[in-house]
Design a protein around this motif. Structure first.
Motif, PDB file in Angstrom:
ATOM      1  N   THR A   1       5.360   6.727   9.754  1.00  0.00           N
ATOM      2  CA  THR A   1       5.534   7.607   9.221  1.00  0.00           C
ATOM      3  C   THR A   1       7.461   7.915   9.952  1.00  0.00           C
ATOM      4  N   PRO A   2       7.238   8.502  10.700  1.00  0.00           N
ATOM      5  CA  PRO A   2       8.859   9.110  11.007  1.00  0.00           C
ATOM      6  C   PRO A   2      10.025   7.907  10.511  1.00  0.00           C
ATOM      7  N   VAL A   3       9.521   7.031  10.989  1.00  0.00           N
ATOM      8  CA  VAL A   3      10.447   5.564  10.768  1.00  0.00           C
ATOM      9  C   VAL A   3      11.291   5.702   9.499  1.00  0.00           C
ATOM     10  N   LEU A   4      10.100   5.830   8.745  1.00  0.00           N
ATOM     11  CA  LEU A   4      10.636   5.275   7.255  1.00  0.00           C
ATOM     12  C   LEU A   4      10.546   6.410   6.667  1.00  0.00           C
ATOM     13  N   ARG A   5      10.657   7.945   6.913  1.00  0.00           N
ATOM     14  CA  ARG A   5      11.444   9.155   6.820  1.00  0.00           C
ATOM     15  C   ARG A   5      12.896   8.729   7.071  1.00  0.00           C
ATOM     16  N   GLY A   6      13.343   7.995   8.653  1.00  0.00           N
ATOM     17  CA  GLY A   6      14.301   8.590   8.719  1.00  0.00           C
ATOM     18  C   GLY A   6      14.677   9.187   9.703  1.00  0.00           C
ATOM     19  N   GLU A   7      14.045  10.220  10.669  1.00  0.00           N
ATOM     20  CA  GLU A   7      14.404  10.939  11.253  1.00  0.00           C
ATOM     21  C   GLU A   7      14.531  10.789  12.724  1.00  0.00           C
ATOM     22  N   GLY A   8      13.913   9.169  13.196  1.00  0.00           N
ATOM     23  CA  GLY A   8      14.047   8.323  13.953  1.00  0.00           C
ATOM     24  C   GLY A   8      14.110   7.203  14.488  1.00  0.00           C
ATOM     25  N   LYS A   9      14.514   6.784  15.269  1.00  0.00           N
ATOM     26  CA  LYS A   9      14.878   4.847  15.216  1.00  0.00           C
ATOM     27  C   LYS A   9      13.416   4.830  15.948  1.00  0.00           C
ATOM     28  N   LYS A  10      12.811   5.335  17.065  1.00  0.00           N
ATOM     29  CA  LYS A  10      12.031   4.249  17.778  1.00  0.00           C
ATOM     30  C   LYS A  10      10.475   5.590  17.641  1.00  0.00           C
ATOM     31  N   ALA A  11       9.074   4.838  17.716  1.00  0.00           N
ATOM     32  CA  ALA A  11       8.425   5.004  16.873  1.00  0.00           C
ATOM     33  C   ALA A  11       7.415   5.830  17.783  1.00  0.00           C
TER      34      ALA A  11
ATOM     35  N   LYS B   1       1.104  -1.042   0.008  1.00  0.00           N
ATOM     36  CA  LYS B   1       0.085  -0.085   0.074  1.00  0.00           C
ATOM     37  C   LYS B   1       0.933   0.772   0.173  1.00  0.00           C
ATOM     38  N   ARG B   2       0.342   2.318  -0.519  1.00  0.00           N
ATOM     39  CA  ARG B   2       1.200   3.738  -0.367  1.00  0.00           C
ATOM     40  C   ARG B   2       0.950   4.614   1.563  1.00  0.00           C
ATOM     41  N   ILE B   3       1.496   4.653   1.501  1.00  0.00           N
ATOM     42  CA  ILE B   3       1.860   5.301   2.666  1.00  0.00           C
ATOM     43  C   ILE B   3       0.237   6.331   3.102  1.00  0.00           C
TER      44      ILE B   3
ATOM     45  N   GLN C   1      -0.260   5.134  10.242  1.00  0.00           N
ATOM     46  CA  GLN C   1       0.639   5.845   9.831  1.00  0.00           C
ATOM     47  C   GLN C   1       0.862   6.919   9.798  1.00  0.00           C
ATOM     48  N   SER C   2       0.769   7.639  11.211  1.00  0.00           N
ATOM     49  CA  SER C   2       1.528   8.111  12.158  1.00  0.00           C
ATOM     50  C   SER C   2       2.516   7.587  12.896  1.00  0.00           C
TER      51      SER C   2
END
Length: 70
Positions: free
Chosen positions: A57-67, A43-45, A53-54
């Motif tokens: 998103t940060p994990v797949l953007r590479g903004e942080g290792k923890k959700a 599926k698309r995001i 989704q919330s």
């Protein structure tokens, strides 16, 4: 803001592979079962249900290792 325009049009699998994550590694980071990641992999995001989704998103953007915890 315009530099992240195409992010929501990409599939979870494509973004996951760009970060170098396997299904099991992503599931561990999000604290969900790997079968849930398999279900949303194609599926698309923008088509992923909102609570997940919330978190993804940060994990797949590479903004942080923890959700963030819910």
């Amino acid at each position: 803001m315009f530099f992240k325009f195409g992010f929501k049009n990409k599939t979870v699998k494509e973004l996951r592979k760009n970060q170098g994550l396997t299904v099991q590694e992503l599931a561990l980071q999000l604290r969900v079962k790997p079968s849930l990641i398999h279900k949303i992999d194609q599926k698309r995001i923008r088509d992923v249900p909102e609570p997940l989704q919330s978190r993804i998103t940060p994990v797949l953007r590479g903004e942080g290792k923890k959700a963030p915890r819910l």
